[in-house]
Design a protein around this motif. Structure first.
Motif, PDB file in Angstrom:
ATOM      1  N   VAL A 117       0.405   9.321   0.405  1.00  9.10           N
ATOM      2  CA  VAL A 117       1.472   9.831  -0.731  1.00  9.10           C
ATOM      3  C   VAL A 117       1.755   8.661  -1.661  1.00  9.10           C
ATOM      4  O   VAL A 117       1.564   7.494  -1.370  1.00  9.10           O
ATOM      5  CB  VAL A 117       2.628  10.206  -0.070  1.00  9.10           C
ATOM      6  CG1 VAL A 117       2.548  11.372   0.903  1.00  9.10           C
ATOM      7  CG2 VAL A 117       3.541   9.504   0.587  1.00  9.10           C
ATOM      8  N   PRO A 118       2.096   9.013  -2.907  1.00  2.24           N
ATOM      9  CA  PRO A 118       2.107   8.136  -4.048  1.00  2.24           C
ATOM     10  C   PRO A 118       3.524   7.290  -3.838  1.00  2.24           C
ATOM     11  O   PRO A 118       4.391   7.677  -4.254  1.00  2.24           O
ATOM     12  CB  PRO A 118       2.041   8.957  -5.298  1.00  2.24           C
ATOM     13  CG  PRO A 118       2.520  10.345  -4.902  1.00  2.24           C
ATOM     14  CD  PRO A 118       2.083  10.595  -3.629  1.00  2.24           C
ATOM     15  N   HIS A 119       3.290   6.268  -3.147  1.00  2.00           N
ATOM     16  CA  HIS A 119       4.660   5.390  -3.145  1.00  2.00           C
ATOM     17  C   HIS A 119       3.932   3.876  -2.720  1.00  2.00           C
ATOM     18  O   HIS A 119       3.032   3.634  -1.813  1.00  2.00           O
ATOM     19  CB  HIS A 119       5.307   5.794  -1.796  1.00  2.00           C
ATOM     20  CG  HIS A 119       6.416   4.805  -1.663  1.00  2.00           C
ATOM     21  ND1 HIS A 119       7.401   4.597  -2.610  1.00  2.00           N
ATOM     22  CD2 HIS A 119       6.740   3.788  -0.657  1.00  2.00           C
ATOM     23  CE1 HIS A 119       8.377   3.595  -1.956  1.00  2.00           C
ATOM     24  NE2 HIS A 119       7.932   3.254  -0.812  1.00  2.00           N
ATOM     25  N   ASP A 120       4.329   2.943  -3.283  1.00  2.00           N
ATOM     26  CA  ASP A 120       3.661   1.600  -3.014  1.00  2.00           C
ATOM     27  C   ASP A 120       4.712   0.340  -3.085  1.00  2.00           C
ATOM     28  O   ASP A 120       5.399  -0.283  -4.062  1.00  2.00           O
ATOM     29  CB  ASP A 120       2.868   1.296  -4.464  1.00  2.00           C
ATOM     30  CG  ASP A 120       1.741   0.147  -4.263  1.00  2.00           C
ATOM     31  OD1 ASP A 120       1.721  -0.518  -3.040  1.00  2.00           O
ATOM     32  OD2 ASP A 120       1.324  -0.606  -5.176  1.00  2.00           O
ATOM     33  N   PRO A 121       4.927   0.271  -1.904  1.00  2.00           N
ATOM     34  CA  PRO A 121       6.071  -0.765  -1.531  1.00  2.00           C
ATOM     35  C   PRO A 121       5.890  -2.081  -1.766  1.00  2.00           C
ATOM     36  O   PRO A 121       4.482  -2.216  -1.786  1.00  2.00           O
ATOM     37  CB  PRO A 121       6.423  -0.452  -0.032  1.00  2.00           C
ATOM     38  CG  PRO A 121       5.362   0.055   0.580  1.00  2.00           C
ATOM     39  CD  PRO A 121       4.686   0.930  -0.612  1.00  2.00           C
ATOM     40  N   PRO A 122       6.482  -2.981  -2.056  1.00  2.98           N
ATOM     41  CA  PRO A 122       6.298  -4.467  -2.540  1.00  2.98           C
ATOM     42  C   PRO A 122       5.583  -5.021  -1.217  1.00  2.98           C
ATOM     43  O   PRO A 122       6.083  -4.581  -0.093  1.00  2.98           O
ATOM     44  CB  PRO A 122       7.452  -5.102  -3.005  1.00  2.98           C
ATOM     45  CG  PRO A 122       8.643  -4.044  -2.339  1.00  2.98           C
ATOM     46  CD  PRO A 122       8.008  -2.984  -2.300  1.00  2.98           C
ATOM     47  N   HIS A 123       4.820  -6.254  -1.204  1.00  8.67           N
ATOM     48  CA  HIS A 123       4.367  -6.835  -0.148  1.00  8.67           C
ATOM     49  C   HIS A 123       5.655  -7.545   0.754  1.00  8.67           C
ATOM     50  O   HIS A 123       6.410  -8.093  -0.094  1.00  8.67           O
ATOM     51  CB  HIS A 123       3.613  -7.895  -0.593  1.00  8.67           C
ATOM     52  CG  HIS A 123       2.957  -8.891   0.420  1.00  8.67           C
ATOM     53  ND1 HIS A 123       1.892  -8.369   1.211  1.00  8.67           N
ATOM     54  CD2 HIS A 123       3.218 -10.155   0.881  1.00  8.67           C
ATOM     55  CE1 HIS A 123       1.769  -9.267   2.204  1.00  8.67           C
ATOM     56  NE2 HIS A 123       2.678 -10.386   1.786  1.00  8.67           N
ATOM     57  N   ALA A 124       5.508  -7.366   1.754  1.00 14.76           N
ATOM     58  CA  ALA A 124       6.705  -7.930   2.504  1.00 14.76           C
ATOM     59  C   ALA A 124       6.162  -8.878   3.546  1.00 14.76           C
ATOM     60  O   ALA A 124       4.980  -8.971   4.338  1.00 14.76           O
ATOM     61  CB  ALA A 124       7.455  -6.860   3.346  1.00 14.76           C
ATOM     62  N   ALA A 125       6.749 -10.098   3.628  1.00 14.40           N
ATOM     63  CA  ALA A 125       6.568 -11.043   4.551  1.00 14.40           C
ATOM     64  C   ALA A 125       7.908 -11.710   5.079  1.00 14.40           C
ATOM     65  O   ALA A 125       8.568 -12.486   4.538  1.00 14.40           O
ATOM     66  CB  ALA A 125       5.729 -12.364   3.837  1.00 14.40           C
ATOM     67  N   VAL A 126       8.475 -11.039   6.061  1.00 11.31           N
ATOM     68  CA  VAL A 126       9.818 -11.131   6.644  1.00 11.31           C
ATOM     69  C   VAL A 126       9.675 -12.017   8.087  1.00 11.31           C
ATOM     70  O   VAL A 126       8.950 -11.968   8.723  1.00 11.31           O
ATOM     71  CB  VAL A 126      10.364  -9.774   6.726  1.00 11.31           C
ATOM     72  CG1 VAL A 126      11.970 -10.135   7.430  1.00 11.31           C
ATOM     73  CG2 VAL A 126      10.606  -9.277   5.685  1.00 11.31           C
ATOM     74  N   THR A 127      10.447 -13.129   7.997  1.00 12.55           N
ATOM     75  CA  THR A 127      10.324 -14.033   9.303  1.00 12.55           C
ATOM     76  C   THR A 127      11.880 -13.918   9.651  1.00 12.55           C
ATOM     77  O   THR A 127      12.929 -14.330   9.000  1.00 12.55           O
ATOM     78  CB  THR A 127      10.215 -15.194   8.815  1.00 12.55           C
ATOM     79  OG1 THR A 127       8.644 -15.347   8.391  1.00 12.55           O
ATOM     80  CG2 THR A 127      10.015 -16.219  10.266  1.00 12.55           C
ATOM     81  N   ARG A 128      12.098 -13.769  10.861  1.00 12.74           N
ATOM     82  CA  ARG A 128      13.384 -13.824  11.584  1.00 12.74           C
ATOM     83  C   ARG A 128      13.578 -15.177  11.878  1.00 12.74           C
ATOM     84  O   ARG A 128      12.840 -15.976  12.316  1.00 12.74           O
ATOM     85  CB  ARG A 128      13.364 -13.069  12.813  1.00 12.74           C
ATOM     86  CG  ARG A 128      14.908 -13.051  13.536  1.00 12.74           C
ATOM     87  CD  ARG A 128      14.789 -12.481  14.836  1.00 12.74           C
ATOM     88  NE  ARG A 128      15.775 -12.480  15.660  1.00 12.74           N
ATOM     89  CZ  ARG A 128      16.519 -13.178  16.429  1.00 12.74           C
ATOM     90  NH1 ARG A 128      15.827 -14.584  16.554  1.00 12.74           N
ATOM     91  NH2 ARG A 128      17.795 -13.393  16.977  1.00 12.74           N
TER      92      ARG A 128
ATOM     93  N   GLY B 140       0.858  -1.216   0.005  1.00 10.50           N
ATOM     94  CA  GLY B 140       0.037  -0.052  -0.078  1.00 10.50           C
ATOM     95  C   GLY B 140       0.777   1.239  -0.020  1.00 10.50           C
ATOM     96  O   GLY B 140       2.287   1.239   0.012  1.00 10.50           O
ATOM     97  N   PRO B 141       0.150   2.407  -0.045  1.00 11.37           N
ATOM     98  CA  PRO B 141       0.963   3.574  -0.042  1.00 11.37           C
ATOM     99  C   PRO B 141       1.801   3.843   1.122  1.00 11.37           C
ATOM    100  O   PRO B 141       1.340   3.569   2.280  1.00 11.37           O
ATOM    101  CB  PRO B 141      -0.145   4.609  -0.537  1.00 11.37           C
ATOM    102  CG  PRO B 141      -1.475   4.227   0.326  1.00 11.37           C
ATOM    103  CD  PRO B 141      -1.435   2.733  -0.408  1.00 11.37           C
ATOM    104  N   GLU B 142       2.754   4.621   1.146  1.00  7.82           N
ATOM    105  CA  GLU B 142       3.460   5.006   2.339  1.00  7.82           C
ATOM    106  C   GLU B 142       2.753   5.988   3.247  1.00  7.82           C
ATOM    107  O   GLU B 142       2.170   6.968   2.651  1.00  7.82           O
ATOM    108  CB  GLU B 142       5.132   5.593   1.830  1.00  7.82           C
ATOM    109  CG  GLU B 142       5.815   5.870   3.124  1.00  7.82           C
ATOM    110  CD  GLU B 142       6.478   4.609   3.743  1.00  7.82           C
ATOM    111  OE1 GLU B 142       6.842   4.693   4.613  1.00  7.82           O
ATOM    112  OE2 GLU B 142       6.283   3.435   2.846  1.00  7.82           O
ATOM    113  N   PRO B 143       2.586   5.782   4.387  1.00  6.77           N
ATOM    114  CA  PRO B 143       1.829   6.814   5.157  1.00  6.77           C
ATOM    115  C   PRO B 143       2.771   7.956   5.572  1.00  6.77           C
ATOM    116  O   PRO B 143       4.075   8.115   5.273  1.00  6.77           O
ATOM    117  CB  PRO B 143       1.784   5.951   6.615  1.00  6.77           C
ATOM    118  CG  PRO B 143       3.005   4.939   6.471  1.00  6.77           C
ATOM    119  CD  PRO B 143       3.187   4.839   5.260  1.00  6.77           C
TER     120      PRO B 143
END
Length: 597
Positions: free
Chosen positions: A584-595, A487-490
């Motif tokens: 604001v117009p910015h759409d980062p990729p979906h993240a699924a990070v696991t430590r 989604g867009p960057e807050p």
């Protein structure tokens, strides 16, 4: 009798007759008045001045009745007034028609107006509806006089064009006439007694509503006196006749004013509505009780315990049906938000009740808004105090860390460089050791400054909230997973609040939760960014128990959001921050990070 809000709403929303009906009604009224006044205008039929007065009475009743009917189509009182006035015209109009049938009807129906007049007086405060047994009996007696005794009198009375004449019997006709007059006098006295008893037992508001009916009864008493004098002396008192005729001419105006009293009341309520923004429910109740002349008027509100409480918080017990009070729920979205306990005389005035109920609902909403505002102001003052305290503590911490850490190391480096400058030619080996020590101290100082700067503003946020949350998950002492919705960057303030919520929650999990895993989730819900941190630990987190979560709540609320901390289904704790975003117009990729565990 409890008020039925659905019935009131239907009556209030039911439209009256269309424009064509009113055009026809006024046309017929004008024609009837003209026809009744024709003998006066053209002088082709003998008449007396008292006949003129009665024709004017009929016109007054009809005109006022049509106005009242048009203004209050929900009430039958206007129609009854119109019928009373029309009944005054029946005999004068038919008496001018030179046919036996019309002449017979004219002699039969001179008392027809009494039927509608008695019904009007007995039902004025009940919307023209004959409800009580006593009222039904009295109206029935007058109907009996008109339908049975009047034709019976004509059977033995020799009148011009009398088609009902069976045999001329003056003695029998006199007996029937005496019974007619006696019944009318008795009904008049009984009607006055009923209305008078209602007036004496009524509340202040109900008495004001009954005043027109009381005035009408006064006129009927004059007619009763006139009939009594006729029976006793055998002669008609012209003085009493004039008093009765002239007084009844003013009755329809009194009825019209009484019937439209709600419009007068709403006119007085207009000034009150302008002050509703600053008026609390106790003030509104006092003003409404004064304007409506109902000292016992009560505005009650449903409480969480299912009971009713008045504007001062005291419990309210709904009235019983015989107390002359009514209960009107005020609904919003099908849910009662207020209850109006009022005099039963207002049951027939749905427009006024609708206006008063709306005022009660607005006052409740304003009161809730004021209370919420005051609560928020108190919370804001406490939050500002906590933020100032935390800011002072943070400044002292930074000052202490700089003084005890990086500053001392830099002082040591400075001393080492001084010694290095002195011994670089005389003791090269020592100078090399001093240079290595100074470099180590300088590196340690840089590391401390970086760690200190990270606590002030996370550098990872420069690459976006998802990257910053990923760095927290990777560094977490408890195995953690990040599930970030694209989604867009807050905005920066929202991202910073979300980051610190996640950081504080992961720190608390590592310290207190005894958890084996944790999850950080980032979701976009409409115009909100939702950060949720869950664990499978022992639970029991309480924002009021420490300054960490309380400080997070202040930070989240300062950004316009809400922080919720509670138990997780199946065990553990859930920390959820809902933050408003202006994207604001910015759409980062979906993240699924696991430590890694």
């Amino acid at each position: 009798m409890a008020s039925d809000p659905a019935t009131l709403l239907r009556r209030f929303a039911t439209p009256g007759p269309g424009p064509g009906f009113w055009v026809l009604a006024w046309t017929l009224t004008a024609a009837a008045v003209f026809g009744a006044m024709a003998p006066v205008i053209f002088r082709h039929v003998p008449f007396t001045p008292i006949d003129l007065v009665f024709r004017l009475v009929g016109g007054s009743f009809t005109a006022c009745g049509l106005v009242a009917w048009r203004r209050r189509p929900d009430s039958r009182t206007g129609a009854l007034m119109t019928a009373t006035g029309a009944a005054f015209f029946v005999s004068p109009l038919l008496g001018q028609v030179p046919y036996p049938l019309a002449q017979t009807a004219a002699a039969w129906l001179p008392d027809l107006w009494v039927v509608f007049m008695v019904a009007l007086l007995l039902t004025f405060t009940s919307g023209g509806r004959v409800r009580t047994p006593v009222a039904k009996v009295l109206v029935g007696v007058v109907v009996f006089e008109v339908v049975v005794l009047a034709p019976l009198w004509l059977m033995f009375s020799e009148q011009d064009g009398n088609l009902l004449l069976v045999t001329p019997e003056p003695a029998v006709a006199d007996v029937v006439d005496t019974v007619q007059r006696s019944l009318l006098a008795a009904v008049t006295l009984a009607t006055t007694a009923v209305v008078g008893r209602r007036f004496l037992r009524a509340s202040t508001a109900a008495r004001r509503a009954l005043l027109p009916a009381l005035a009408g009864c006064g006129c009927l008493l004059l007619f009763a006196a006139l009939l009594t004098v006729d029976l006793v002396t055998g002669e008609r008192s012209q003085l009493l006749l004039w008093f009765a005729a002239c007084s009844i001419a003013l009755v329809p105006v009194a009825f019209l004013v009484g019937l439209l009293r709600s419009r007068l009341a709403r006119g007085m309520l207009a000034d009150l509505f302008r002050d509703l923004r600053t008026m609390r429910p106790p003030q509104l109740q006092a003003e409404l009780a004064r304007l409506l002349a109902d000292p016992q008027l009560t505005i009650a509100y449903p409480a969480d315990d299912g009971l009713l409480h008045d504007t001062t918080g005291r419990r309210v017990v709904p009235p019983t049906p015989d107390e002359g009070r009514s209960v009107l729920p005020v609904l919003r979205d099908g849910r009662p938000v207020a209850v109006l306990l009022h005099d039963a005389s207002f049951d027939d005035d749905p427009e006024l009740l609708d206006a008063v109920g709306g005022a009660a609902m607005l006052a409740r909403e304003n009161s809730d808004l004021h209370s919420e505002l005051e609560r928020r102001l108190v919370e804001l003052a406490a939050s500002r105090e906590r933020i100032l305290t935390a800011a002072d503590a943070e400044r002292r911490r930074i000052e202490r860390n700089l003084h005890d850490g990086a500053q001392q190391r830099l002082v040591t480096v400075a001393l080492q460089l001084t010694l290095l400058r002195r011994s670089i030619r005389d003791d090269p080996d020592g100078a090399d050791a001093l240079a290595e020590a100074a470099a180590a101290e300088l590196t340690a100082s840089i590391d401390e400054l970086r760690e200190l700067a990270r606590g002030i503003h996370p550098a990872a946020l420069d690459q976006g909230l998802v990257v910053a949350l990923e760095s927290l998950v990777v560094r977490s002492l408890v195995p953690a997973t990040l599930d970030a919705e694209p989604g867009p960057e807050p905005p920066e303030a929202v991202a910073l609040a979300a980051y610190f919520v996640a950081a504080e929650a992961l720190t608390n999990i590592a310290r207190y939760a005894q958890a084996s895993s944790a999850t950080v989730a980032l979701r976009r819900s409409g115009s909100e960014a939702v950060v949720t941190i869950t664990d499978d630990g022992v639970g029991g987190a309480d924002p009021a128990a420490g300054t960490g979560l309380r400080g997070l709540a202040d930070r989240v609320e300062a950004a316009g959001g809400r922080l919720r901390v509670g138990p997780r289904v199946g065990g553990g704790t859930v920390v959820e921050a809902r933050l408003p975003v202006r994207t604001v117009p910015h759409d980062p990729p979906h993240a699924a990070v696991t430590r890694p565990k």
